[in-house]
Motif scaffolding. Structure first.
Motif, PDB file in Angstrom:
ATOM      1  N   SER A   4       0.828  -1.207   0.000  1.00 50.19           N
ATOM      2  CA  SER A   4       0.000   0.000   0.000  1.00 50.19           C
ATOM      3  C   SER A   4       0.861   1.256   0.000  1.00 50.19           C
ATOM      4  N   LEU A   5       1.945   1.253   0.774  1.00 55.54           N
ATOM      5  CA  LEU A   5       2.845   2.406   0.784  1.00 55.54           C
ATOM      6  C   LEU A   5       3.463   2.627  -0.597  1.00 55.54           C
ATOM      7  N   GLY A   6       3.724   1.522  -1.306  1.00 58.28           N
ATOM      8  CA  GLY A   6       4.274   1.644  -2.643  1.00 58.28           C
ATOM      9  C   GLY A   6       3.372   2.435  -3.573  1.00 58.28           C
ATOM     10  N   GLN A   7       2.057   2.346  -3.345  1.00 63.38           N
ATOM     11  CA  GLN A   7       1.103   3.063  -4.186  1.00 63.38           C
ATOM     12  C   GLN A   7       0.872   4.496  -3.722  1.00 63.38           C
ATOM     13  N   THR A   8       0.890   4.731  -2.410  1.00 64.36           N
ATOM     14  CA  THR A   8       0.392   6.009  -1.887  1.00 64.36           C
ATOM     15  C   THR A   8       1.452   7.007  -1.452  1.00 64.36           C
ATOM     16  N   ILE A   9       2.658   6.544  -1.141  1.00 61.83           N
ATOM     17  CA  ILE A   9       3.655   7.446  -0.572  1.00 61.83           C
ATOM     18  C   ILE A   9       4.156   8.472  -1.594  1.00 61.83           C
ATOM     19  N   ALA A  65       8.508 -11.915  -4.414  1.00 64.68           N
ATOM     20  CA  ALA A  65       7.847 -10.653  -4.757  1.00 64.68           C
ATOM     21  C   ALA A  65       8.391  -9.498  -3.909  1.00 64.68           C
ATOM     22  N   ILE A  66       8.614  -9.754  -2.630  1.00 63.53           N
ATOM     23  CA  ILE A  66       9.134  -8.703  -1.745  1.00 63.53           C
ATOM     24  C   ILE A  66      10.539  -8.279  -2.174  1.00 63.53           C
ATOM     25  N   VAL A  67      11.379  -9.253  -2.534  1.00 66.77           N
ATOM     26  CA  VAL A  67      12.748  -8.934  -2.956  1.00 66.77           C
ATOM     27  C   VAL A  67      12.730  -8.071  -4.227  1.00 66.77           C
ATOM     28  N   ILE A  68      11.901  -8.412  -5.197  1.00 67.46           N
ATOM     29  CA  ILE A  68      11.804  -7.621  -6.430  1.00 67.46           C
ATOM     30  C   ILE A  68      11.308  -6.212  -6.112  1.00 67.46           C
ATOM     31  N   PHE A  69      10.317  -6.116  -5.236  1.00 66.03           N
ATOM     32  CA  PHE A  69       9.773  -4.818  -4.838  1.00 66.03           C
ATOM     33  C   PHE A  69      10.857  -3.934  -4.225  1.00 66.03           C
ATOM     34  N   LEU A  70      11.669  -4.503  -3.338  1.00 68.60           N
ATOM     35  CA  LEU A  70      12.711  -3.728  -2.672  1.00 68.60           C
ATOM     36  C   LEU A  70      13.814  -3.305  -3.655  1.00 68.60           C
ATOM     37  N   ALA A  71      14.124  -4.166  -4.617  1.00 66.34           N
ATOM     38  CA  ALA A  71      15.124  -3.801  -5.632  1.00 66.34           C
ATOM     39  C   ALA A  71      14.636  -2.608  -6.450  1.00 66.34           C
ATOM     40  N   GLN A 127       9.531  -1.945  -9.490  1.00 67.40           N
ATOM     41  CA  GLN A 127       8.936  -2.024  -8.162  1.00 67.40           C
ATOM     42  C   GLN A 127       7.528  -2.611  -8.259  1.00 67.40           C
ATOM     43  N   GLY A 128       6.788  -2.223  -9.298  1.00 64.71           N
ATOM     44  CA  GLY A 128       5.444  -2.754  -9.497  1.00 64.71           C
ATOM     45  C   GLY A 128       5.426  -4.235  -9.806  1.00 64.71           C
ATOM     46  N   LEU A 129       6.478  -4.733 -10.492  1.00 66.90           N
ATOM     47  CA  LEU A 129       6.551  -6.169 -10.780  1.00 66.90           C
ATOM     48  C   LEU A 129       6.608  -6.986  -9.491  1.00 66.90           C
ATOM     49  N   GLY A 130       7.220  -6.422  -8.457  1.00 60.64           N
ATOM     50  CA  GLY A 130       7.190  -7.085  -7.149  1.00 60.64           C
ATOM     51  C   GLY A 130       5.910  -6.791  -6.403  1.00 60.64           C
ATOM     52  N   GLY A 131       5.470  -5.524  -6.463  1.00 63.87           N
ATOM     53  CA  GLY A 131       4.266  -5.128  -5.734  1.00 63.87           C
ATOM     54  C   GLY A 131       3.026  -5.884  -6.175  1.00 63.87           C
ATOM     55  N   GLY A 132       2.991  -6.309  -7.446  1.00 68.86           N
ATOM     56  CA  GLY A 132       1.831  -7.050  -7.936  1.00 68.86           C
ATOM     57  C   GLY A 132       1.608  -8.355  -7.204  1.00 68.86           C
TER      58      GLY A 132
END
Length: 522
Positions: free
Chosen positions: A29-34, A86-92, A113-118
């Protein structure tokens, strides 16, 4: 083919699992809103006003196209390892975003980041479907929707604070400790049974879906702005979207292990709730992306202050989602919630379309609160209802489908609203801003002479009105669609099939002799 359902071990601590999933959802959620409150600062430093919406759209598009893949992988190979990847891809991706030195680099890193966030939201929600019965799941999903509401409060506030006190790259670096914490908690809390499944991944279907969605978002984003709607480029993208979607349906109908089984679309719950989710996602992401701009540019608020000003909307989302979850758990019913929520969403968006530079702050807060109440229950109701209706072996892909439609709506919403807004604003501004508005920021506007500043703020408000009006019009469709939802009472155990439970309740109500003993079947 032989298969074992991924499931937790008998002694697995459910409370710790819920905490792990909550941490994961907070990260997603933070990935989308921050990003929202930092957009004016980012554009002011990197330039590229015409690409502003793509900072949000690239994340949404990437996370959308991979959602069904994550759902399928979780069903086949176990959700724990898929979630960790997914978390690792998001953090990268988040790390690369922090080092971006151009708008193009930032947009590309946001896509990674979205490829992990999905996968974060899809797999996390599916895990809850594995361990919590549908009746109790309503309360849990309400709480998780509340986590999203908290993130939409914390995200803009945290984003504004980091931009003011440090610099905008820190809105991405802050994901690192949260992500590492989520990885650690998941490693300790979630213990799934070994999964050995021999199955093919529908790579062709995944490629066709990703390509069709990309073409869809491209033509909605570029049409009327970068290219006229009647231009060969836009017409080609529209034709490509239709062709690729038709090919996707053709391939899925014949695939041995379809990415998104077409049989799900014959289910009333899946079809109607996802239609509503699509439209609400369309409206919601438009509001979240453009309200901070209004508050900073027209009201002259700082990023932190604009985040605080969004609290009424976020309070509405949080309160309504938690309440909806509690009601679902106590009653097992949910059909009336989307009807009431979408009616309030229409009202809130119509009120927001009346905004002016002189709108009273209390009135603005009330408009946002009403809009938030309209958004809040939709996510928790959709996921709970779909998981309750879907066959057990399709739990992952059904959950992914729900996330997919909501995020497709968000991707198209941001693209469409971005095109409408940029079009109206550039026409009204003319040469009022230096460089034609390429370095559009609150500080650039503040440096203008009073007469020009007034013109710019007036043009800005004018450009926002059609955004909210279009969102309100779309919400009318969601309201109409919600009346077609057929309710299946929420099952009280993990193994009860929803249709069987409905038949049992109807038989008991009619006093049928010899009705099946569903308690024994469970």
């Amino acid at each position: 083919m032989a298969a074992t359902e991924p499931s937790p071990t008998p002694h697995q601590p459910v409370g710790l699992i819920i905490g792990a999933i909550a941490a994961t959802l907070l990260l997603a959620s933070l990935g989308q809103t921050i990003v929202s409150t930092a957009l004016p600062t980012i554009v002011g430093e990197l330039g590229g006003l015409d690409h502003l919406s793509w900072v949000v759209t690239s994340y949404l598009l990437a996370s959308t196209v991979v959602a069904p893949v994550y759902g399928k992988l979780g069903d086949l190979y176990g959700r724990k390892v898929v979630l960790q990847v997914a978390i690792v891809i998001f953090l990268a991706g988040a790390t690369l975003c922090g080092f971006a030195n151009s708008m193009v680099f930032l947009i590309a890193a946001r896509a990674l980041q979205g490829l992990g966030g999905g996968g974060l939201m899809v797999v996390a929600m599916a895990i809850i479907g594995d361990v919590i019965p549908p009746r109790q799941r309503g309360r849990i999903q309400g709480l998780f929707a509340g986590v999203f509401g908290v993130a939409t409060i914390v995200g803009p506030l945290l984003g504004g604070f980091l931009v003011e006190q440090l610099s905008w790259p820190w809105i991405f670096f802050v994901n690192l400790p949260i992500g590492l914490l989520a990885l650690g908690v998941i490693a300790v809390a979630l213990k799934t049974s070994p999964v050995r499944r021999q199955a093919k991944i529908d790579y062709l279907g995944a490629a066709l879906l990703a390509s069709s969605l990309s073409a869809l978002v491209l033509f909605t984003s570029l049409g009327g702005g970068s290219f006229p709607w009647s231009s060969p480029t836009i017409l080609a993208l529209i034709a490509l979207t239709i062709l690729l979607l038709a090919l996707f349906v053709f391939v899925e109908a014949r695939a041995t292990a379809p990415l998104l089984p077409l049989s799900l679309f014959r289910d009333n719950t899946f079809l109607v709730t996802n239609g509503i989710g699509f439209i609400v996602g369309f409206a919601m992401f438009g509001c979240i992306a453009f309200l901070p701009l209004f508050l900073q540019v027209v009201r002259g608020l700082s990023p932190t202050e604009s985040g605080l000003s969004l609290l009424p909307m976020m309070a509405g989302i949080l309160g309504a989602s938690v309440l909806a979850g509690q009601v679902m758990s106590r009653t097992g019913r949910y059909r009336w919630m989307p009807i009431a929520a979408t009616a309030l969403l229409i009202l809130g968006l119509l009120l927001l379309s009346l905004l002016t530079a002189k709108t009273d702050p209390w009135a603005l807060g009330a408009y946002m609160f009403i809009t938030g109440i309209g958004i809040g229950p939709v996510s928790s109701v959709s996921i709970t209802a779909v998981q309750n209706a879907a066959p057990r072996e399709m739990l992952g892909v059904a959950t992914a489908g729900t996330t997919l439609f909501r995020q497709i709506g968000g991707s198209i919403g941001v693209a469409v609203f971005g095109a409408i807004f940029a079009n109206r604003l550039s026409g009204a501004l003319g040469g009022a801003l230096p460089g034609g508005g390429a370095a559009f920021s609150a500080s650039a506007i503040g440096a203008l002479p009073p007469a020009k500043r007034e013109l710019v703020m007036s043009a800005f408000v004018e450009a926002l009105h059609p955004v909210f009006l279009v969102a309100a019009g779309a919400s009318v469709l969601a309201f109409a669609l919600s009346w077609f939802l057929k309710e299946i009472p929420l099952a009280a155990t993990l193994r009860a099939e929803p249709q069987a439970e409905l038949a049992a309740e109807e038989a008991a109500a009619a006093g049928v002799v010899g009705a099946p003993d569903y308690a024994r079947l469970r």
